[in-house]
Design a protein around this motif. Sequence first.
Motif, PDB file in Angstrom:
ATOM      1  N   GLU A  37       0.847  -1.201   0.000  1.00 16.52           N
ATOM      2  CA  GLU A  37       0.000   0.000   0.000  1.00 16.52           C
ATOM      3  C   GLU A  37       0.873   1.238   0.000  1.00 16.52           C
ATOM      4  O   GLU A  37       2.038   1.189   0.410  1.00 16.52           O
ATOM      5  CB  GLU A  37      -0.905   0.028   1.241  1.00 16.52           C
ATOM      6  CG  GLU A  37      -2.064  -0.925   1.221  1.00 16.52           C
ATOM      7  CD  GLU A  37      -3.080  -0.612   2.323  1.00 16.52           C
ATOM      8  OE1 GLU A  37      -2.979   0.478   2.915  1.00 16.52           O
ATOM      9  OE2 GLU A  37      -3.948  -1.453   2.570  1.00 16.52           O
ATOM     10  N   PRO A  38       0.315   2.373  -0.422  1.00 20.83           N
ATOM     11  CA  PRO A  38       1.025   3.633  -0.212  1.00 20.83           C
ATOM     12  C   PRO A  38       1.191   3.880   1.281  1.00 20.83           C
ATOM     13  O   PRO A  38       0.321   3.511   2.087  1.00 20.83           O
ATOM     14  CB  PRO A  38       0.095   4.675  -0.841  1.00 20.83           C
ATOM     15  CG  PRO A  38      -0.797   3.902  -1.756  1.00 20.83           C
ATOM     16  CD  PRO A  38      -0.965   2.568  -1.126  1.00 20.83           C
ATOM     17  N   ALA A  39       2.305   4.461   1.668  1.00 19.06           N
ATOM     18  CA  ALA A  39       2.538   4.791   3.076  1.00 19.06           C
ATOM     19  C   ALA A  39       1.868   6.127   3.389  1.00 19.06           C
ATOM     20  O   ALA A  39       2.307   7.182   2.916  1.00 19.06           O
ATOM     21  CB  ALA A  39       4.031   4.856   3.361  1.00 19.06           C
ATOM     22  N   LEU A  40       0.802   6.068   4.166  1.00 14.67           N
ATOM     23  CA  LEU A  40       0.045   7.261   4.545  1.00 14.67           C
ATOM     24  C   LEU A  40       0.430   7.709   5.950  1.00 14.67           C
ATOM     25  O   LEU A  40       0.752   6.881   6.808  1.00 14.67           O
ATOM     26  CB  LEU A  40      -1.454   6.962   4.502  1.00 14.67           C
ATOM     27  CG  LEU A  40      -2.048   6.588   3.141  1.00 14.67           C
ATOM     28  CD1 LEU A  40      -3.512   6.181   3.295  1.00 14.67           C
ATOM     29  CD2 LEU A  40      -1.924   7.748   2.154  1.00 14.67           C
ATOM     30  N   PHE A  41       0.365   9.006   6.165  1.00 14.26           N
ATOM     31  CA  PHE A  41       0.703   9.560   7.468  1.00 14.26           C
ATOM     32  C   PHE A  41      -0.383  10.552   7.888  1.00 14.26           C
ATOM     33  O   PHE A  41      -0.798  11.398   7.089  1.00 14.26           O
ATOM     34  CB  PHE A  41       2.062  10.254   7.418  1.00 14.26           C
ATOM     35  CG  PHE A  41       3.196   9.304   7.155  1.00 14.26           C
ATOM     36  CD1 PHE A  41       3.912   8.748   8.195  1.00 14.26           C
ATOM     37  CD2 PHE A  41       3.509   8.938   5.851  1.00 14.26           C
ATOM     38  CE1 PHE A  41       4.943   7.847   7.952  1.00 14.26           C
ATOM     39  CE2 PHE A  41       4.536   8.044   5.603  1.00 14.26           C
ATOM     40  CZ  PHE A  41       5.254   7.494   6.652  1.00 14.26           C
ATOM     41  N   ILE A 153       6.621  -4.559  -5.668  1.00  9.79           N
ATOM     42  CA  ILE A 153       5.312  -3.968  -5.973  1.00  9.79           C
ATOM     43  C   ILE A 153       5.092  -2.767  -5.063  1.00  9.79           C
ATOM     44  O   ILE A 153       4.946  -2.904  -3.843  1.00  9.79           O
ATOM     45  CB  ILE A 153       4.181  -4.993  -5.796  1.00  9.79           C
ATOM     46  CG1 ILE A 153       4.427  -6.210  -6.695  1.00  9.79           C
ATOM     47  CG2 ILE A 153       2.829  -4.352  -6.111  1.00  9.79           C
ATOM     48  CD1 ILE A 153       3.386  -7.287  -6.580  1.00  9.79           C
ATOM     49  N   GLY A 154       5.119  -1.580  -5.658  1.00 11.95           N
ATOM     50  CA  GLY A 154       4.971  -0.366  -4.869  1.00 11.95           C
ATOM     51  C   GLY A 154       4.255   0.728  -5.639  1.00 11.95           C
ATOM     52  O   GLY A 154       3.690   0.498  -6.717  1.00 11.95           O
ATOM     53  N   TYR A 155       4.321   1.938  -5.083  1.00 12.00           N
ATOM     54  CA  TYR A 155       3.505   3.047  -5.572  1.00 12.00           C
ATOM     55  C   TYR A 155       4.390   4.247  -5.929  1.00 12.00           C
ATOM     56  O   TYR A 155       4.630   5.129  -5.109  1.00 12.00           O
ATOM     57  CB  TYR A 155       2.480   3.433  -4.505  1.00 12.00           C
ATOM     58  CG  TYR A 155       1.453   2.349  -4.285  1.00 12.00           C
ATOM     59  CD1 TYR A 155       0.214   2.401  -4.906  1.00 12.00           C
ATOM     60  CD2 TYR A 155       1.745   1.239  -3.494  1.00 12.00           C
ATOM     61  CE1 TYR A 155      -0.721   1.392  -4.741  1.00 12.00           C
ATOM     62  CE2 TYR A 155       0.820   0.214  -3.319  1.00 12.00           C
ATOM     63  CZ  TYR A 155      -0.405   0.302  -3.939  1.00 12.00           C
ATOM     64  OH  TYR A 155      -1.329  -0.708  -3.780  1.00 12.00           O
ATOM     65  N   ALA A 171      -4.723   5.542  -5.777  1.00  7.31           N
ATOM     66  CA  ALA A 171      -3.543   4.705  -5.596  1.00  7.31           C
ATOM     67  C   ALA A 171      -3.383   3.792  -6.803  1.00  7.31           C
ATOM     68  O   ALA A 171      -4.301   3.054  -7.152  1.00  7.31           O
ATOM     69  CB  ALA A 171      -3.671   3.882  -4.318  1.00  7.31           C
ATOM     70  N   SER A 172      -2.218   3.844  -7.440  1.00  5.14           N
ATOM     71  CA  SER A 172      -1.977   3.044  -8.635  1.00  5.14           C
ATOM     72  C   SER A 172      -0.597   2.386  -8.530  1.00  5.14           C
ATOM     73  O   SER A 172       0.427   3.070  -8.593  1.00  5.14           O
ATOM     74  CB  SER A 172      -2.042   3.926  -9.883  1.00  5.14           C
ATOM     75  OG  SER A 172      -1.863   3.161 -11.050  1.00  5.14           O
ATOM     76  N   PRO A 173      -0.543   1.057  -8.346  1.00  6.05           N
ATOM     77  CA  PRO A 173       0.737   0.382  -8.120  1.00  6.05           C
ATOM     78  C   PRO A 173       1.468   0.019  -9.408  1.00  6.05           C
ATOM     79  O   PRO A 173       0.887  -0.013 -10.493  1.00  6.05           O
ATOM     80  CB  PRO A 173       0.325  -0.887  -7.368  1.00  6.05           C
ATOM     81  CG  PRO A 173      -1.024  -1.209  -7.938  1.00  6.05           C
ATOM     82  CD  PRO A 173      -1.678   0.129  -8.216  1.00  6.05           C
ATOM     83  N   CYS A 207       8.209  -0.663  -0.174  1.00  4.69           N
ATOM     84  CA  CYS A 207       7.337  -1.685  -0.750  1.00  4.69           C
ATOM     85  C   CYS A 207       7.958  -3.072  -0.587  1.00  4.69           C
ATOM     86  O   CYS A 207       9.172  -3.209  -0.437  1.00  4.69           O
ATOM     87  CB  CYS A 207       7.036  -1.386  -2.211  1.00  4.69           C
ATOM     88  SG  CYS A 207       8.361  -1.847  -3.368  1.00  4.69           S
ATOM     89  N   PRO A 208       7.143  -4.131  -0.620  1.00  2.00           N
ATOM     90  CA  PRO A 208       7.693  -5.482  -0.499  1.00  2.00           C
ATOM     91  C   PRO A 208       8.413  -5.925  -1.758  1.00  2.00           C
ATOM     92  O   PRO A 208       8.051  -5.561  -2.877  1.00  2.00           O
ATOM     93  CB  PRO A 208       6.445  -6.340  -0.244  1.00  2.00           C
ATOM     94  CG  PRO A 208       5.336  -5.587  -0.903  1.00  2.00           C
ATOM     95  CD  PRO A 208       5.671  -4.135  -0.701  1.00  2.00           C
TER      96      PRO A 208
END
Length: 254
Positions: A37-41, A153-155, A171-173, A207-208
């Motif tokens: 997922e995107p890292a949200l803060f 796989i990341g954003y 969000a688009s990976p 991302c993983p």
Amino acid sequence: MIELDTIIGIKTATAVDVNNLLVPSNSLAAHLRQYSEPALFHSDGAGKYHMSLSGSLFRARFNDRYFVFVSRHQMTLGNYEHDQIALLNYDKKTLVTSHRAVFPDNASDEYDCAVYEFTDLIKSGKLPATSWYDLKTDWVRDHLPKPNLVVAIGYPGHRNSIDYEAAHYGASPNAVWGVEASPVIDGRLSFVPKPEILFEPAGMSGCPVFGCSLDNLAPTCFFAGILTNATQNRFNFFSFSRMRPLLERLLASG
């Protein structure tokens, strides 16, 4: 021996073992995407929903506990406190923050990883218990297999942003495939994207990274680590084996 990238490219019934679940090879990236997922803060004053972005994250569980992994520099670049990292409950449209964290004691950039726990949020129903990668299979391995193929796989930032005026967040990976390469940064593993990518991967940190290996021609997928530094030509990541001490500290904390 058949190359794994050839197997992945064949749109047939060929399946990859992911935590004892057989996933069709042409659906592997879509299956693994649920753990990224995107890292949200949570950031006061950052738009209507008080949230901002900094890279990507990996969602995983171990037994009945749930964790988020990020690269530590995502926090420092945005001047975020550790209690600001959050997950979005898409059904309820709510943002929830972690209740426990563990990170390196020193300020060195060499150990670029932090782990956050969300177990209490799962148990209270504030987050769903689905779509968390199960670390148990990889945890009991004597060592990680040598991958024939690697995927992150990341954003990336060019496809992910928050429109504060329109109160819109999309969000688009991206899945980036590659082959293992010799490390160029101390304390990291590396892979080279194949095919070459044409975009800047900024925003994919955290991302993983998954490895795919062939065992008697039976493809198996495993968690290899989290991305820390990336260019169009090389992706560097922090290995799961080096992340384990942080997770062990959280597990020991009860």
